[in-house]
Design a protein around this motif. Sequence first.
Motif, PDB file in Angstrom:
ATOM      1  N   ALA A  28      29.316  24.906  26.088  1.00 15.53           N
ATOM      2  CA  ALA A  28      28.011  24.289  26.376  1.00 15.53           C
ATOM      3  C   ALA A  28      27.398  24.869  27.655  1.00 15.53           C
ATOM      4  N   LEU A  29      28.240  25.061  28.676  1.00 15.30           N
ATOM      5  CA  LEU A  29      27.723  25.650  29.904  1.00 15.30           C
ATOM      6  C   LEU A  29      27.294  27.097  29.689  1.00 15.30           C
ATOM      7  N   TYR A  30      28.031  27.821  28.843  1.00 13.29           N
ATOM      8  CA  TYR A  30      27.650  29.204  28.575  1.00 13.29           C
ATOM      9  C   TYR A  30      26.323  29.278  27.830  1.00 13.29           C
ATOM     10  N   ALA A  36      20.115  26.949  33.040  1.00 10.36           N
ATOM     11  CA  ALA A  36      20.630  26.428  34.317  1.00 10.36           C
ATOM     12  C   ALA A  36      20.235  27.339  35.473  1.00 10.36           C
ATOM     13  N   HIS A  37      20.327  28.669  35.252  1.00  8.38           N
ATOM     14  CA  HIS A  37      19.910  29.607  36.305  1.00  8.38           C
ATOM     15  C   HIS A  37      18.436  29.447  36.623  1.00  8.38           C
ATOM     16  N   GLN A  38      17.633  29.333  35.570  1.00  4.91           N
ATOM     17  CA  GLN A  38      16.195  29.149  35.811  1.00  4.91           C
ATOM     18  C   GLN A  38      15.912  27.847  36.548  1.00  4.91           C
ATOM     19  N   PHE A  39      16.636  26.793  36.201  1.00  7.13           N
ATOM     20  CA  PHE A  39      16.435  25.505  36.885  1.00  7.13           C
ATOM     21  C   PHE A  39      16.819  25.606  38.359  1.00  7.13           C
ATOM     22  N   ILE A  40      17.969  26.230  38.636  1.00  5.11           N
ATOM     23  CA  ILE A  40      18.410  26.358  40.037  1.00  5.11           C
ATOM     24  C   ILE A  40      17.418  27.202  40.836  1.00  5.11           C
ATOM     25  N   ARG A  41      16.978  28.336  40.204  1.00  4.32           N
ATOM     26  CA  ARG A  41      16.020  29.197  40.916  1.00  4.32           C
ATOM     27  C   ARG A  41      14.684  28.494  41.128  1.00  4.32           C
ATOM     28  N   SER A  42      14.249  27.726  40.162  1.00  3.51           N
ATOM     29  CA  SER A  42      12.968  27.008  40.310  1.00  3.51           C
ATOM     30  C   SER A  42      13.041  25.987  41.434  1.00  3.51           C
ATOM     31  N   ASP A 445      28.356  30.730  37.406  1.00  3.73           N
ATOM     32  CA  ASP A 445      29.000  31.809  36.653  1.00  3.73           C
ATOM     33  C   ASP A 445      30.506  31.835  36.880  1.00  3.73           C
ATOM     34  N   LEU A 446      30.919  31.453  38.086  1.00  6.13           N
ATOM     35  CA  LEU A 446      32.350  31.419  38.363  1.00  6.13           C
ATOM     36  C   LEU A 446      33.052  30.343  37.534  1.00  6.13           C
ATOM     37  N   PHE A 449      33.463  31.677  33.918  1.00 10.45           N
ATOM     38  CA  PHE A 449      33.870  33.075  33.865  1.00 10.45           C
ATOM     39  C   PHE A 449      34.708  33.416  32.630  1.00 10.45           C
ATOM     40  N   PRO A 450      35.484  32.487  32.012  1.00 12.70           N
ATOM     41  CA  PRO A 450      36.205  32.880  30.786  1.00 12.70           C
ATOM     42  C   PRO A 450      35.264  33.294  29.662  1.00 12.70           C
ATOM     43  N   THR A 451      34.194  32.537  29.480  1.00 14.96           N
ATOM     44  CA  THR A 451      33.234  32.890  28.423  1.00 14.96           C
ATOM     45  C   THR A 451      32.520  34.192  28.748  1.00 14.96           C
ATOM     46  N   LEU A 452      32.199  34.390  30.003  1.00 15.92           N
ATOM     47  CA  LEU A 452      31.549  35.645  30.378  1.00 15.92           C
ATOM     48  C   LEU A 452      32.495  36.828  30.196  1.00 15.92           C
TER      49      LEU A 452
END
Length: 498
Positions: A28-30, A36-42, A445-446, A449-452
């Motif tokens: 789900a996080l992947y 999530a990145h866009q939300f954090i950056r916004s 991302d850390l 990291f398994p999914t990445l």
Amino acid sequence: MAVIESMLSITTHPGLSLLIWCAVLLLALYLGRNYAHQFIRSICRGIYSAMRLAASEVGRAEKRLAKRNREVLIARGMEGIERRVDRELSQMNTAVVKNARSYAALHHRISESIAHIDDDHRNSMDVPPSLPNWKPVIEAIAKIEHPGDAQVTEMLTEIHRLLQQQHVAAMNQHRNATRVRHSLLDRMLPLWTRTEKALRSVEQSMASLAGRAEKIDTTIQNYRQMQADTDSAVRVFSSSALTEFVTSALFLAVAAGGALINFDLIALPLAEITGSGTTIGPYKTAKVVAGVMTAAQLSLGLLLMESLRITRLFLVIGRLEKHLLTRITWIALTLLVVLAGVESTLALLRENMLADLAALKQALAGAQPSVVPRSAVPVAAQMAMGFILPFWIALGAIPLAAFLSSARMIAGSLGQAFLRLLAFSLRLLGQTSTSAGRVLTATYDLIIFPTLWLESTIGHMPRKSKQSEKPEGRTGFQKRSKKSSENEEQPGQLKESS
């Protein structure tokens, strides 16, 4: 606990259930990684923009306050120089008017002295005639030989006597004429001395006027230099304002100590006069009256200093005419003397009350009251304190005015420093939000990291078979990493545009 147990009971083994839920969570996080990145950056970009905007507004406010402080500081310094020039011109005008009034009498006195000196000089110009040289004639007649004739002898004797008589008369006349001439010359000496003193006073007056003119010229030159070079003027006036603030605060603290002593000196006798049980609100009437009397003394001091134009807190008083200012001065001084007399009487009453209270305590304790002769020194000292302290409190109006005037400059400087620090803090917070966004993205991302890693591994497997066809191909993870780095550079670009 029940929810956790139900989640772990999806299989027969809780550990396997926990692994399944971790895998589902990582999946789900992947899947929501980009969002999530866009939300954090916004969020970080919004915080950064808000902080930068707030910092720019605070910077503009700091510049406006600095400009206002500069204007007030220069205006205050220029006002001090103008007051100094005005005082010097006023003193010069007083000296010129005084000298002009005495010029007519001085001119008459000098003219009269010069006329007497001229008359005496003319009279002393008549030099007495020189004495005739009778001695050779008398000696020649005395040497004439006579044959012993009685008539010749008598004639020569008579001639000798007459010559002697004429010689004595001529000597007396010459001495009298010389005495008269010397008396005329001697009478000229005090006239010359008086004239010299008059001329010396004129010289001193002219030297005083020249000195004042030189001071005025120097002050005006400094005034023009301050107008031309405002930066150096601001530095000089800032230093003088800080010095004035510190010294006026010290003198004001001393005046406040005198006010406290004055309050304690009159509180006890006022309690006897107004009644110890009466109150005004939560405070005793005696303490309220003592505080009002102390404040009245300070108010009269302010009024007196304003009427004397020593301080300039009230522009209305400074604009009054001179005769009204004189009346206000005398009224304020009279009221101050009356209050000083009242406090001196209250100090005497306080000493008597303290003696009565001591006797009452001895009587209540059952001891025999001892009769101790009272010394007049403590009574006189307290009465003197009661008379002097009102004038001391009134003089506290001068450091109070200086403190209020310099406190405006110090408060402006502190406000300017606070705004500058606030703007720096806002910029630092905005920059910290950008860095925090990068840290949160990397942390996200850390966590997944398994999914990445799995994505990277699966992405490389078909690429190896087609490496000869597409040697420069990129994985989806690398593309996303590049896109992520491009998105992370946008706050920096926004900072440069700001």
